[in-house]
Scaffold this motif. Structure first.
Motif, PDB file in Angstrom:
ATOM      1  N   ASP A 276       0.715  -1.161  -0.021  1.00 30.43           N
ATOM      2  CA  ASP A 276      -0.051   0.085  -0.072  1.00 30.43           C
ATOM      3  C   ASP A 276       0.883   1.281   0.162  1.00 30.43           C
ATOM      4  OD1 ASP A 276      -2.038  -1.984   0.303  1.00 30.43           O
ATOM      5  OD2 ASP A 276      -2.528  -1.353   2.134  1.00 30.43           O
ATOM      6  N   VAL A 277       1.827   1.465   0.904  1.00 32.41           N
ATOM      7  CA  VAL A 277       2.440   2.509   0.796  1.00 32.41           C
ATOM      8  C   VAL A 277       3.547   2.932  -0.445  1.00 32.41           C
ATOM      9  CG1 VAL A 277       4.669   3.688   2.072  1.00 32.41           C
ATOM     10  CG2 VAL A 277       2.824   2.547   3.366  1.00 32.41           C
ATOM     11  N   VAL A 278       4.141   1.710  -0.779  1.00 28.60           N
ATOM     12  CA  VAL A 278       4.969   1.975  -1.688  1.00 28.60           C
ATOM     13  C   VAL A 278       3.973   2.392  -3.145  1.00 28.60           C
ATOM     14  CG1 VAL A 278       6.308   0.950  -3.696  1.00 28.60           C
ATOM     15  CG2 VAL A 278       6.867   0.573  -1.082  1.00 28.60           C
TER      16      VAL A 278
ATOM     17  N   GLY B 193       5.908  21.052 -11.443  1.00 36.14           N
ATOM     18  CA  GLY B 193       7.248  21.439 -11.259  1.00 36.14           C
ATOM     19  C   GLY B 193       7.747  20.353 -10.590  1.00 36.14           C
ATOM     20  N   ASN B 194       7.397  19.291  -9.840  1.00 37.56           N
ATOM     21  CA  ASN B 194       8.236  18.176  -9.233  1.00 37.56           C
ATOM     22  C   ASN B 194       7.955  16.969  -9.903  1.00 37.56           C
ATOM     23  OD1 ASN B 194       9.520  18.899  -6.445  1.00 37.56           O
ATOM     24  ND2 ASN B 194       7.299  19.770  -6.018  1.00 37.56           N
ATOM     25  N   SER B 195       7.821  17.121 -11.589  1.00 35.92           N
ATOM     26  CA  SER B 195       7.893  15.896 -12.002  1.00 35.92           C
ATOM     27  C   SER B 195       9.281  15.255 -12.057  1.00 35.92           C
ATOM     28  CB  SER B 195       7.856  16.402 -13.727  1.00 35.92           C
ATOM     29  OG  SER B 195       7.727  15.385 -14.662  1.00 35.92           O
ATOM     30  N   GLY B 196       8.701  13.693 -11.785  1.00 34.23           N
ATOM     31  CA  GLY B 196       9.914  12.903 -11.551  1.00 34.23           C
ATOM     32  C   GLY B 196      10.392  12.401 -10.371  1.00 34.23           C
ATOM     33  N   LYS B 197       9.847  13.335  -9.489  1.00 35.89           N
ATOM     34  CA  LYS B 197       9.988  13.166  -7.947  1.00 35.89           C
ATOM     35  C   LYS B 197       9.254  12.157  -7.471  1.00 35.89           C
ATOM     36  CE  LYS B 197      12.903  17.091  -7.246  1.00 35.89           C
ATOM     37  NZ  LYS B 197      14.201  16.355  -6.947  1.00 35.89           N
ATOM     38  N   LEU B 198       9.568  11.267  -6.494  1.00 32.48           N
ATOM     39  CA  LEU B 198       8.597  10.535  -5.880  1.00 32.48           C
ATOM     40  C   LEU B 198       7.954  11.089  -4.604  1.00 32.48           C
ATOM     41  CD1 LEU B 198      10.335   6.665  -6.354  1.00 32.48           C
ATOM     42  CD2 LEU B 198       8.138   7.653  -7.213  1.00 32.48           C
TER      43      LEU B 198
ATOM     44  N   LEU C  35      -1.150   8.336   3.346  1.00 35.27           N
ATOM     45  CA  LEU C  35      -0.455   7.436   3.978  1.00 35.27           C
ATOM     46  C   LEU C  35      -1.388   7.262   5.302  1.00 35.27           C
ATOM     47  CD1 LEU C  35       3.295   8.369   3.964  1.00 35.27           C
ATOM     48  CD2 LEU C  35       1.901   6.887   2.627  1.00 35.27           C
ATOM     49  N   TYR C  36      -1.873   8.359   5.787  1.00 32.45           N
ATOM     50  CA  TYR C  36      -2.836   8.140   7.011  1.00 32.45           C
ATOM     51  C   TYR C  36      -4.108   7.467   6.756  1.00 32.45           C
ATOM     52  CZ  TYR C  36      -6.066  10.027  10.827  1.00 32.45           C
ATOM     53  OH  TYR C  36      -6.719  10.068  11.748  1.00 32.45           O
ATOM     54  N   ASP C  37      -4.642   7.518   5.675  1.00 38.29           N
ATOM     55  CA  ASP C  37      -5.633   6.668   5.184  1.00 38.29           C
ATOM     56  C   ASP C  37      -5.545   5.062   5.379  1.00 38.29           C
ATOM     57  OD1 ASP C  37      -7.266   9.003   5.321  1.00 38.29           O
ATOM     58  OD2 ASP C  37      -7.775   9.179   3.086  1.00 38.29           O
ATOM     59  N   ILE C  38      -4.243   5.073   4.598  1.00 38.49           N
ATOM     60  CA  ILE C  38      -3.813   3.559   4.494  1.00 38.49           C
ATOM     61  C   ILE C  38      -3.779   2.858   5.926  1.00 38.49           C
ATOM     62  CG2 ILE C  38      -1.949   2.002   4.060  1.00 38.49           C
ATOM     63  CD1 ILE C  38      -1.011   3.909   1.864  1.00 38.49           C
ATOM     64  N   PHE C  39      -3.480   3.553   7.013  1.00 38.54           N
ATOM     65  CA  PHE C  39      -3.285   3.060   8.116  1.00 38.54           C
ATOM     66  C   PHE C  39      -4.603   3.112   9.254  1.00 38.54           C
ATOM     67  CE2 PHE C  39       1.008   3.496   6.766  1.00 38.54           C
ATOM     68  CZ  PHE C  39       1.584   2.283   7.035  1.00 38.54           C
ATOM     69  N   TYR C  40      -5.381   4.200   8.868  1.00 40.93           N
ATOM     70  CA  TYR C  40      -6.468   4.447   9.708  1.00 40.93           C
ATOM     71  C   TYR C  40      -7.704   4.344   9.373  1.00 40.93           C
ATOM     72  CZ  TYR C  40      -2.805   5.918  13.271  1.00 40.93           C
ATOM     73  OH  TYR C  40      -1.973   5.795  14.192  1.00 40.93           O
ATOM     74  N   ARG C  41      -7.980   4.396   8.201  1.00 39.00           N
ATOM     75  CA  ARG C  41      -9.245   4.705   7.388  1.00 39.00           C
ATOM     76  C   ARG C  41      -9.684   3.669   6.182  1.00 39.00           C
ATOM     77  NH1 ARG C  41     -12.091   9.049   7.699  1.00 39.00           N
ATOM     78  NH2 ARG C  41     -12.545   9.201   5.727  1.00 39.00           N
ATOM     79  N   ARG C  42      -8.772   3.225   5.439  1.00 36.11           N
ATOM     80  CA  ARG C  42      -9.166   2.353   4.461  1.00 36.11           C
ATOM     81  C   ARG C  42      -9.627   1.013   4.721  1.00 36.11           C
ATOM     82  NH1 ARG C  42      -4.888   2.892  -0.115  1.00 36.11           N
ATOM     83  NH2 ARG C  42      -5.793   5.046  -0.249  1.00 36.11           N
ATOM     84  N   ASP C  43      -8.898   0.251   5.577  1.00 32.03           N
ATOM     85  CA  ASP C  43      -9.143  -1.139   5.827  1.00 32.03           C
ATOM     86  C   ASP C  43      -9.927  -1.274   7.102  1.00 32.03           C
ATOM     87  OD1 ASP C  43      -8.469  -3.663   7.149  1.00 32.03           O
ATOM     88  OD2 ASP C  43      -7.708  -4.125   5.185  1.00 32.03           O
ATOM     89  N   ALA C  44     -11.238  -1.892   6.938  1.00 31.77           N
ATOM     90  CA  ALA C  44     -12.150  -2.091   8.003  1.00 31.77           C
ATOM     91  C   ALA C  44     -11.810  -2.887   9.150  1.00 31.77           C
ATOM     92  CB  ALA C  44     -13.358  -2.946   7.248  1.00 31.77           C
ATOM     93  N   THR C  45     -11.038  -3.837   8.792  1.00 36.59           N
ATOM     94  CA  THR C  45     -10.205  -4.728   9.802  1.00 36.59           C
ATOM     95  C   THR C  45      -9.352  -3.898  10.789  1.00 36.59           C
ATOM     96  OG1 THR C  45     -10.467  -6.594   8.614  1.00 36.59           O
ATOM     97  CG2 THR C  45      -8.982  -6.605  10.410  1.00 36.59           C
TER      98      THR C  45
ATOM     99  N   CYS D 150      14.611  -0.739  12.216  1.00 36.13           N
ATOM    100  CA  CYS D 150      14.105  -0.517  10.754  1.00 36.13           C
ATOM    101  C   CYS D 150      13.542  -1.969  10.351  1.00 36.13           C
ATOM    102  CB  CYS D 150      15.235   0.026   9.972  1.00 36.13           C
ATOM    103  SG  CYS D 150      14.873   0.484   8.434  1.00 36.13           S
ATOM    104  N   LEU D 151      12.448  -1.816   9.704  1.00 32.68           N
ATOM    105  CA  LEU D 151      11.896  -2.974   9.241  1.00 32.68           C
ATOM    106  C   LEU D 151      12.085  -3.148   7.706  1.00 32.68           C
ATOM    107  CD1 LEU D 151       8.693  -3.234  11.471  1.00 32.68           C
ATOM    108  CD2 LEU D 151      10.964  -4.458  11.875  1.00 32.68           C
ATOM    109  N   ASP D 152      11.958  -2.197   6.943  1.00 36.26           N
ATOM    110  CA  ASP D 152      11.942  -2.085   5.713  1.00 36.26           C
ATOM    111  C   ASP D 152      12.237  -0.778   4.951  1.00 36.26           C
ATOM    112  OD1 ASP D 152      12.054  -3.221   3.198  1.00 36.26           O
ATOM    113  OD2 ASP D 152       9.792  -3.646   3.190  1.00 36.26           O
ATOM    114  N   ARG D 153      12.815  -0.571   3.701  1.00 40.26           N
ATOM    115  CA  ARG D 153      13.243   0.572   3.448  1.00 40.26           C
ATOM    116  C   ARG D 153      12.853   0.636   1.748  1.00 40.26           C
ATOM    117  NH1 ARG D 153      17.670   1.064   5.504  1.00 40.26           N
ATOM    118  NH2 ARG D 153      17.325   2.940   6.821  1.00 40.26           N
ATOM    119  N   PHE D 154      12.424   1.718   1.307  1.00 42.86           N
ATOM    120  CA  PHE D 154      12.036   1.912  -0.279  1.00 42.86           C
ATOM    121  C   PHE D 154      13.035   3.207  -0.656  1.00 42.86           C
ATOM    122  CE2 PHE D 154       8.900   3.781  -3.291  1.00 42.86           C
ATOM    123  CZ  PHE D 154       9.850   3.431  -4.591  1.00 42.86           C
ATOM    124  N   GLU D 155      14.098   2.792  -1.542  1.00 47.08           N
ATOM    125  CA  GLU D 155      15.130   3.791  -1.794  1.00 47.08           C
ATOM    126  C   GLU D 155      14.366   4.237  -3.127  1.00 47.08           C
ATOM    127  OE1 GLU D 155      18.571   2.137  -1.518  1.00 47.08           O
ATOM    128  OE2 GLU D 155      18.937   2.048   0.482  1.00 47.08           O
TER     129      GLU D 155
END
Length: 354
Positions: free
Chosen positions: A173-175, A191-196, A241-251, A343-348
């Protein structure tokens, strides 16, 4: 975006005398509040003089105040006060060159960190930001350094049960949220074209402290930081990101509500407060504020030890002091003391082709 053995008891924290004492202590060292701001609306940011309750507001923003089960803690000692000519004044203690006690605060949950590009990387692979957090711990004789330089996107996520679940959500979800947004930006050629993730613009520095139970404070700590501006693009990403952890998933939403009282059970509302991006350089116990950590000592530290960051402390008419690109995002288990963080994981971002 919590320490271990020396905290405030709930009874003491609620007494008027404690609140009055803490206000006097903190007010002696707090920079004067600004009556106006030259920061454009689209670069709204946190300004000096508003330190009280900053960490508490962040905690409440991400639901921490409503779902955490904080252990009752008792402070071993409070700042000593002397009454002189009818006014209470803190008995200034000269900083000791012995290492200070480790940060006592007990943190909670999982956190999403932004990692910034580093400059002047040495032969050991240490960049200027990593050097800054390690050198600050030595310079101020602190009980420990921040494990890695970062800007917190979300802190204290407690809607997740296990590290495995957190990693799965992060990798999917986050990535996906970050890459999908970048693809949309590229198509729109903004203006920020190409930036993640949009760049972060530093607007100043803050040296502050907070006491649990005083002025809405929920943490006992002092800190130094480089403050950054937010923008509509940043706010959109943080909300996603907030919605991913707090609002999107009913469980996950049901799990979050399980710890609430019956009359307060409800869905987590959308974010209502702006993001407060900042790069913390060091943390200390609150009694270090004004004796060990001061604005002047932090300015001197940046000027003498961290020249690539010194512009953040300059008194100038420029709204933006310096700019850093975001190089990646990482997932951390931030439960326990700072020494317990992992640290559990990283997305570079450099592994993704624009």
């Amino acid at each position: 975006m919590d320490y271990s053995s020396t905290f405030v008891s709930s009874n003491y924290a609620s007494t008027p005398m404690r609140a009055q004492q803490a206000e006097i202590i903190l007010a002696r060292f707090m920079p004067p509040s600004s009556s106006h701001s030259d920061v454009p609306v689209h670069l709204s940011t946190y300004t000096p003089g508003e330190d009280f309750g900053r960490l508490a507001k962040l905690a409440k923003e991400f639901g921490l105040a409503r779902i955490r089960n904080q252990k009752k803690q008792i402070r071993k000692g409070i700042p000593k006060l002397a009454i002189t000519n009818g006014q209470q004044q803190q008995q200034q203690q000269q900083p000791s060159h012995d290492s200070q006690p480790a940060l006592r605060y007990i943190f909670s949950g999982y956190s999403i960190w932004l990692e910034l590009e580093q400059q002047e990387i040495d032969n050991n692979g240490v960049g200027d930001l990593e050097f800054a957090v390690k050198e600050a711990a030595d310079e101020f004789h602190l009980g420990g350094a921040i494990p890695a330089p970062h800007v917190t996107a979300l802190y204290g996520i407690t809607t997740i049960e296990t590290d495995e679940e957190a990693i799965n959500i992060f990798r999917n979800d986050v990535v996906k949220a970050i890459t999908n947004r970048a693809e949309k930006v590229r198509k729109e050629s903004t203006g920020n074209s190409g930036k993640l993730w949009p760049d972060l613009a530093a607007t100043g520095i803050i040296v502050g402290a907070e006491y649990d139970g005083v002025n809405g404070g929920e943490m006992d700590m002092a800190w130094t930081e480089i403050s950054f501006a937010t923008s509509p693009e940043h706010e959109s990403l943080i909300s996603e990101l907030y919605d991913i952890f707090y609002r999107r998933d009913a469980t996950r939403l049901a799990a979050a509500n399980a710890s609430l009282t019956d009359e307060k059970k409800e869905e987590y509302p959308p974010r209502s407060q702006p993001w407060v991006p900042h790069l913390s350089i060091c943390y200390d116990n609150p009694e270090g504020f004004g004796t060990i950590l001061t604005r002047q000592s932090f300015e001197d530290f940046l000027k003498n030890k961290c020249p690539t960051l010194a512009a953040a402390a300059e008194s100038s008419d420029s709204t933006v002091k310096l700019t850093r690109a975001v190089s990646g995002v990482s997932l951390w288990n931030t439960a326990g003391t700072m020494a317990d963080w992992k640290c559990l994981d990283r997305f570079e971002f450099d592994c993704v082709t624009p």
